[in-house]
Design an enzyme around this catalytic site. Structure first.
Site, PDB file in Angstrom:
ATOM      1  CG  HIS A 175      39.506  33.889  41.232  1.00 46.00           C
ATOM      2  ND1 HIS A 175      38.216  34.474  41.240  1.00 46.00           N
ATOM      3  CD2 HIS A 175      39.395  33.078  42.437  1.00 46.00           C
ATOM      4  CE1 HIS A 175      37.743  34.718  42.385  1.00 46.00           C
ATOM      5  NE2 HIS A 175      38.169  33.869  43.356  1.00 46.00           N
ATOM      6  CD  GLU A 176      41.918  30.671  43.927  1.00 46.98           C
ATOM      7  OE1 GLU A 176      42.122  31.207  45.061  1.00 46.98           O
ATOM      8  OE2 GLU A 176      40.761  30.287  43.812  1.00 46.98           O
ATOM      9  CG  HIS A 179      41.386  35.687  46.142  1.00 45.82           C
ATOM     10  ND1 HIS A 179      40.573  36.516  46.622  1.00 45.82           N
ATOM     11  CD2 HIS A 179      40.602  34.585  45.541  1.00 45.82           C
ATOM     12  CE1 HIS A 179      39.131  36.081  46.381  1.00 45.82           C
ATOM     13  NE2 HIS A 179      39.372  35.131  45.731  1.00 45.82           N
ATOM     14  CD  GLU A 204      35.619  34.212  46.100  1.00 40.07           C
ATOM     15  OE1 GLU A 204      36.067  34.074  44.903  1.00 40.07           O
ATOM     16  OE2 GLU A 204      36.311  34.084  46.990  1.00 40.07           O
TER      17      GLU A 204
END
Length: 307
Positions: free
Chosen positions: A147-148, A151, A218
């Site tokens: 997930h990071e 980003h 998100e």
């Protein structure tokens, strides 16, 4: 490539372009708010100065925000010798995502959480708390780190830094306008009451814009992160554990610096009506539901090789 996969790729590109367009509009709205407050304080000259102040602040944030936030949280840089398991997962996921290997950091905090920072993929960093590494299994940790990295791949780290910078500046300038607004502006048609109302409402509007940007990013990072790891349910399981722990294990640095809360995968601030009303994160239950839907649609088995 099949027609179905081609359509899926096209739909994803269209969605990404729309999200980028929406983000651009919202950032423009934040800049307009900042210039509007400048106008209230000093007329057209104030608006002109506010524009250049915003540009200067963004330039400073572009070059220094990653070092500032990592230093704020006392992040310690680690490598294969000091944190081999953690770094190995990041390296594998970066390979899956076709990204340069980011710098890896650990934050000494019992609250399980993580964030990414950096102005672009070539100058990026991933930071995980000791609580996260200790609380999650390897697969769940991979889901969070994917997930990071999403980003970073989407360049959200820069977008969110600029958003936070302008939103913070609006709050600062609004305080000034509340006490001194309009005193140097003979063309101000709003009057004292209008100026005070604008000074109060502008930070609220800025917070709402910041929330809109952050929540959209998100959801996108959840979806791309699931693609990078190949297992949507890894992240779904991790989000559930992090959400439960975040309410009982405080993050003292985040509490002292709430403007950085949007950076984390889960809101690090402890409960409270204010945090729920102005949360920069979507409801965790909604995120988990979307990830489970991805898994049911075939994403759980369609990921890239792992390990």
């Amino acid at each position: 490539m099949t027609a179905e996969s081609g359509n899926g790729f096209s739909e994803k590109n269209t969605r990404n372009r729309m999200n980028t367009f929406k983000t651009g509009i919202l950032l423009a709205a934040l800049t307009a708010l900042f210039m509007g407050l400048g106008f209230l304080i000093a007329g057209s000259t104030g608006a002109f100065i506010a524009f250049f102040v915003a540009a200067a602040m963004n330039a400073f944030a572009y070059w220094n925000s990653d070092r500032m936030v990592l230093s704020m949280y006392g992040a310690e840089r680690v490598d294969e010798q000091t944190a081999p398991g953690y770094v190995r997962i990041v390296r594998q996921l970066a390979h899956n995502a076709d990204l340069p290997m980011p710098a890896t950091y650990i934050i000494r905090s019992p609250q399980p959480n993580a964030f990414a920072t950096g102005r672009n993929p070539e100058h990026a960093a991933v930071a995980a708390t000791t609580g996260l590494i200790e609380a999650l299994g390897t697969e769940e940790l991979a889901g969070v780190l994917a997930h990071e990295l999403a980003h970073i791949k989407n360049r959200d780290t820069l977008t969110m830094t600029i958003t936070a910078t302008i939103a913070g500046a609006i709050s600062m300038l609004a305080n000034f306008a509340f006490f001194f607004g309009g005193t140097g502006n003979r063309d101000n048609q709003m009057g004292a009451i209008g100026t005070i109302a604008m000074a109060i409402l502008a930070p609220i509007a800025a917070a709402l814009v910041q929330m809109a940007i952050s929540r959209t990013r998100e959801y996108e990072a959840d979806a791309l992160g699931a693609e990078i790891s190949g297992r949507p349910l890894w992240l779904a399981s991790a989000l559930e554990k992090i959400e439960n722990a975040a309410h009982v294990l405080p993050n003292e640095t985040a509490e002292a610096n709430p403007a950085t809360a949007h950076m984390f995968i889960i809101n690090p601030l402890a409960g409270g009506m204010r945090d729920n009303l102005f949360s920069t994160h979507p409801a965790t239950a909604n995120r988990i539901a979307r990830l489970r839907e991805l898994a049911r649609a075939g994403g759980q088995a369609a990921g890239r090789p792992w390990g």
